[in-house]
Scaffold this motif. Structure first.
Motif, PDB file in Angstrom:
ATOM      1  N   VAL A   1       9.564 -12.243  -5.007  1.00 57.84           N
ATOM      2  CA  VAL A   1       8.784 -11.890  -6.202  1.00 57.84           C
ATOM      3  C   VAL A   1       8.446 -10.400  -6.197  1.00 57.84           C
ATOM      4  O   VAL A   1       8.517  -9.718  -7.229  1.00 57.84           O
ATOM      5  N   MET A   2       8.070  -9.889  -5.004  1.00 60.98           N
ATOM      6  CA  MET A   2       7.763  -8.460  -4.902  1.00 60.98           C
ATOM      7  C   MET A   2       8.980  -7.602  -5.256  1.00 60.98           C
ATOM      8  O   MET A   2       8.879  -6.617  -6.001  1.00 60.98           O
ATOM      9  N   VAL A   3      10.131  -7.984  -4.717  1.00 59.98           N
ATOM     10  CA  VAL A   3      11.361  -7.234  -5.008  1.00 59.98           C
ATOM     11  C   VAL A   3      11.697  -7.306  -6.489  1.00 59.98           C
ATOM     12  O   VAL A   3      12.104  -6.303  -7.111  1.00 59.98           O
ATOM     13  N   LEU A   4      11.517  -8.479  -7.102  1.00 61.16           N
ATOM     14  CA  LEU A   4      11.802  -8.643  -8.527  1.00 61.16           C
ATOM     15  C   LEU A   4      10.891  -7.761  -9.378  1.00 61.16           C
ATOM     16  O   LEU A   4      11.350  -7.107 -10.328  1.00 61.16           O
ATOM     17  N   ILE A   5       9.595  -7.729  -9.017  1.00 64.78           N
ATOM     18  CA  ILE A   5       8.646  -6.906  -9.776  1.00 64.78           C
ATOM     19  C   ILE A   5       9.021  -5.430  -9.680  1.00 64.78           C
ATOM     20  O   ILE A   5       9.000  -4.686 -10.670  1.00 64.78           O
ATOM     21  N   LEU A   6       9.365  -4.999  -8.462  1.00 63.32           N
ATOM     22  CA  LEU A   6       9.756  -3.603  -8.282  1.00 63.32           C
ATOM     23  C   LEU A   6      11.046  -3.280  -9.040  1.00 63.32           C
ATOM     24  O   LEU A   6      11.182  -2.197  -9.631  1.00 63.32           O
ATOM     25  N   ALA A   7      11.980  -4.223  -9.018  1.00 63.36           N
ATOM     26  CA  ALA A   7      13.241  -4.002  -9.727  1.00 63.36           C
ATOM     27  C   ALA A   7      13.018  -3.881 -11.229  1.00 63.36           C
ATOM     28  O   ALA A   7      13.569  -2.984 -11.894  1.00 63.36           O
TER      29      ALA A   7
ATOM     30  N   VAL B   1       0.837  -1.207   0.000  1.00 63.38           N
ATOM     31  CA  VAL B   1       0.000   0.000   0.000  1.00 63.38           C
ATOM     32  C   VAL B   1       0.870   1.255   0.000  1.00 63.38           C
ATOM     33  O   VAL B   1       0.633   2.202  -0.768  1.00 63.38           O
ATOM     34  N   ILE B   2       1.911   1.283   0.835  1.00 61.72           N
ATOM     35  CA  ILE B   2       2.803   2.451   0.904  1.00 61.72           C
ATOM     36  C   ILE B   2       3.522   2.663  -0.428  1.00 61.72           C
ATOM     37  O   ILE B   2       3.644   3.798  -0.917  1.00 61.72           O
ATOM     38  N   MET B   3       4.002   1.565  -1.031  1.00 56.43           N
ATOM     39  CA  MET B   3       4.694   1.679  -2.314  1.00 56.43           C
ATOM     40  C   MET B   3       3.779   2.258  -3.390  1.00 56.43           C
ATOM     41  O   MET B   3       4.180   3.135  -4.167  1.00 56.43           O
ATOM     42  N   ASN B   4       2.537   1.778  -3.431  1.00 58.29           N
ATOM     43  CA  ASN B   4       1.615   2.214  -4.488  1.00 58.29           C
ATOM     44  C   ASN B   4       1.119   3.636  -4.289  1.00 58.29           C
ATOM     45  O   ASN B   4       0.841   4.338  -5.264  1.00 58.29           O
ATOM     46  N   ILE B   5       1.004   4.071  -3.043  1.00 55.40           N
ATOM     47  CA  ILE B   5       0.437   5.390  -2.780  1.00 55.40           C
ATOM     48  C   ILE B   5       1.510   6.475  -2.723  1.00 55.40           C
ATOM     49  O   ILE B   5       1.294   7.601  -3.213  1.00 55.40           O
TER      50      ILE B   5
ATOM     51  N   GLU C   1      -1.791   4.226  -9.866  1.00 55.88           N
ATOM     52  CA  GLU C   1      -2.811   5.231 -10.162  1.00 55.88           C
ATOM     53  C   GLU C   1      -4.190   4.781  -9.681  1.00 55.88           C
ATOM     54  O   GLU C   1      -4.977   5.579  -9.174  1.00 55.88           O
ATOM     55  N   PHE C   2      -4.464   3.480  -9.831  1.00 49.57           N
ATOM     56  CA  PHE C   2      -5.748   2.944  -9.369  1.00 49.57           C
ATOM     57  C   PHE C   2      -5.862   3.087  -7.847  1.00 49.57           C
ATOM     58  O   PHE C   2      -6.908   3.464  -7.321  1.00 49.57           O
ATOM     59  N   PHE C   3      -4.770   2.756  -7.137  1.00 51.27           N
ATOM     60  CA  PHE C   3      -4.774   2.881  -5.679  1.00 51.27           C
ATOM     61  C   PHE C   3      -5.029   4.329  -5.252  1.00 51.27           C
ATOM     62  O   PHE C   3      -5.754   4.591  -4.299  1.00 51.27           O
ATOM     63  N   VAL C   4      -4.388   5.267  -5.941  1.00 46.57           N
ATOM     64  CA  VAL C   4      -4.466   6.672  -5.532  1.00 46.57           C
ATOM     65  C   VAL C   4      -5.817   7.289  -5.886  1.00 46.57           C
ATOM     66  O   VAL C   4      -6.408   8.022  -5.083  1.00 46.57           O
ATOM     67  N   THR C   5      -6.329   6.998  -7.076  1.00 45.07           N
ATOM     68  CA  THR C   5      -7.543   7.674  -7.548  1.00 45.07           C
ATOM     69  C   THR C   5      -8.822   6.882  -7.304  1.00 45.07           C
ATOM     70  O   THR C   5      -9.904   7.456  -7.232  1.00 45.07           O
TER      71      THR C   5
ATOM     72  N   LEU D   1       6.735  -2.863 -20.202  1.00 41.70           N
ATOM     73  CA  LEU D   1       5.401  -3.352 -19.816  1.00 41.70           C
ATOM     74  C   LEU D   1       5.244  -3.414 -18.292  1.00 41.70           C
ATOM     75  O   LEU D   1       4.222  -2.983 -17.750  1.00 41.70           O
ATOM     76  N   MET D   2       6.251  -3.968 -17.594  1.00 38.86           N
ATOM     77  CA  MET D   2       6.151  -4.109 -16.142  1.00 38.86           C
ATOM     78  C   MET D   2       6.016  -2.743 -15.474  1.00 38.86           C
ATOM     79  O   MET D   2       5.274  -2.582 -14.511  1.00 38.86           O
ATOM     80  N   THR D   3       6.731  -1.738 -15.998  1.00 39.72           N
ATOM     81  CA  THR D   3       6.637  -0.394 -15.434  1.00 39.72           C
ATOM     82  C   THR D   3       5.249   0.190 -15.647  1.00 39.72           C
ATOM     83  O   THR D   3       4.672   0.811 -14.746  1.00 39.72           O
ATOM     84  N   ARG D   4       4.680  -0.022 -16.846  1.00 37.21           N
ATOM     85  CA  ARG D   4       3.327   0.492 -17.123  1.00 37.21           C
ATOM     86  C   ARG D   4       2.298  -0.166 -16.205  1.00 37.21           C
ATOM     87  O   ARG D   4       1.351   0.491 -15.750  1.00 37.21           O
ATOM     88  N   ILE D   5       2.496  -1.461 -15.940  1.00 39.27           N
ATOM     89  CA  ILE D   5       1.572  -2.159 -15.023  1.00 39.27           C
ATOM     90  C   ILE D   5       1.663  -1.582 -13.614  1.00 39.27           C
ATOM     91  O   ILE D   5       0.647  -1.325 -12.959  1.00 39.27           O
ATOM     92  N   LEU D   6       2.884  -1.342 -13.144  1.00 38.87           N
ATOM     93  CA  LEU D   6       3.070  -0.767 -11.811  1.00 38.87           C
ATOM     94  C   LEU D   6       2.460   0.633 -11.725  1.00 38.87           C
ATOM     95  O   LEU D   6       1.800   0.971 -10.735  1.00 38.87           O
ATOM     96  N   LEU D   7       2.678   1.442 -12.753  1.00 37.52           N
ATOM     97  CA  LEU D   7       2.130   2.801 -12.746  1.00 37.52           C
ATOM     98  C   LEU D   7       0.609   2.787 -12.778  1.00 37.52           C
ATOM     99  O   LEU D   7      -0.042   3.590 -12.099  1.00 37.52           O
TER     100      LEU D   7
END
Length: 405
Positions: A383-389, A185-189, A218-222, A208-214
């Protein structure tokens, strides 16, 4: 109707007191006379004292600890020869649980009216389950009420110990999962939006992975309020579904097939079944009645259906060992122990051995549960660290390479 405090003497000359609900003091005097009590003093109950005997939704519920203490104390008092009524009144004055105090006060009033202890307990099914009441009933009829409370205290203590072990074994994984959710939650917000602004300022095409994260951020924030509403609605629907017989049955069945913890749940229930069944047989409860009560005691609707099926087959004339084997609930070792118990007429003792067998297995599994779950939690974090990386650092490296070039 008003409440009245009374003080009276019994036919044996003992002084007793309590609270009665009636239209007036004269009606209270008539009720006491009908119980062969000699009224000494009758007065309207103080409003504040009546208020003290009420509970609210914030009043703590009666716990297993309260029942264990009650069973231990009743065993000691009954064994010492203290009259049941005096014992219950004394415990009502010393208990720390408000709900238990009110239940014991009502028990004492029921006993004063001439009811047996088991019938008085039956007035409080939310506190004392049918297994508890049946053991007390058998103890009353056989003159071994102290032994009945001793058996109940041992059974409840073992149940209490098992629950503590389960909580202890699941505490660490629960904290780790909660920490992971909070971190997401903190990472996304807060974190990802900062990188999003930086990436947009460069105007480069993102992986693609960056677009998914963004998009997720955005969904979390808005749209966080939609997510909150959907989560609450899903939890409410799940709760309502589990309150239905079909939903509870499917969930109880699914719990026994969960990876890692499913076998622990199953052996815990089987140990509870064997322990409570043995206790019922020792107390002298008929076999079919004991199975009915044990089916309620196990606390799992899927397991209860299997146990009730065993009871129906026993009523048709089949042996306990045969129906136990057909139920597919027990291991071959346990089936052999039940066979020997039937042959030697010591089914209760062999069932106690079965209970100890399952309880030892559960103890061992619970001690090693954390070590089994740790690799899974480590994989989730990895897996979380890999996705963020991949989502954050990869485009940064690309941009750095573009700047240098």
């Amino acid at each position: 109707m008003a409440q009245f405090n009374y003080t009276a003497r019994t036919s044996a000359g003992e002084l007793t007191s309590g609270v009665l609900e009636a239209q007036d003091a004269a009606t209270v005097a008539q009720i006491l006379a009908g119980r062969n009590f000699i009224p000494i003093e009758i007065s309207a109950a103080d409003a504040e004292k009546v208020k003290e005997h009420t509970v609210s939704i914030f009043t703590p519920k009666i716990t297993l600890d309260d029942l264990v203490i009650f069973s231990r104390q009743m065993y000691s008092l009954v064994k010492a020869g203290i009259p049941i009524l005096r014992a219950v009144k004394g415990l009502a004055e010393t208990t720390s649980s408000k709900r238990m105090e009110l239940a014991l006060i009502d028990l004492s009033e029921q006993l004063e009216r001439g009811r047996t202890l088991s019938s008085a307990l039956n007035k409080h099914p939310e506190v004392f389950n049918r297994l508890f009441i049946s053991i007390v009933h058998v103890g009353e009829n056989t003159g071994k009420l102290d032994e009945a409370f001793q058996q109940l205290s041992f059974y409840l203590e073992r149940e209490q110990e098992t629950r503590k072990q389960l909580k202890s074994a699941t505490r660490y994984p629960t904290f780790v999962i909660i920490a992971i959710v909070i971190a997401m939650v903190i990472m996304n917000i807060f974190v990802i939006p900062i990188f999003a602004n930086m990436f947009l300022s460069f105007g480069a095409e993102l992986p693609l992975m960056t677009r998914i994260l963004l998009a997720t951020s955005e969904f979390f924030v808005t749209k966080w309020h939609y997510l909150l509403i959907a989560t609450v609605a899903a939890l409410w629907m799940l709760k309502r579904y589990l309150e239905t017989d079909a939903g509870l049955y499917k969930w109880d069945k699914a719990k026994l097939r969960l990876p890692i913890v499913g076998s622990i749940f199953e052996r815990t229930l089987l140990g509870r079944f064997a322990r409570s069944f043995s206790m019922m047989l020792v107390a002298g409860v008929p076999l079919t009645s004991a199975l009915n009560l044990v089916a309620e005691a196990v606390g799992n609707s899927f397991m209860s259906e299997r146990i009730l099926s065993m009871r129906k087959n026993i009523e048709k004339g089949e042996s306990l060992s045969r129906v136990a084997n057909n139920s597919k609930l027990f291991t071959p070792l346990v089936i052999q122990m039940i066979n020997v118990g039937e042959e030697t007429g010591q089914v209760d003792e062999l069932l106690a051995e079965v209970a100890e067998f399952y309880e030892r297995e559960v103890d061992y599994d619970l001690k090693s549960l954390t070590s089994k779950i740790e690799p899974i939690l480590i994989c989730i974090v990895a897996v979380m660290v890999l996705i963020l990386a991949l989502g954050i650092f990869t485009p940064m490296w690309d941009m750095m390479g573009a700047i240098k070039g």
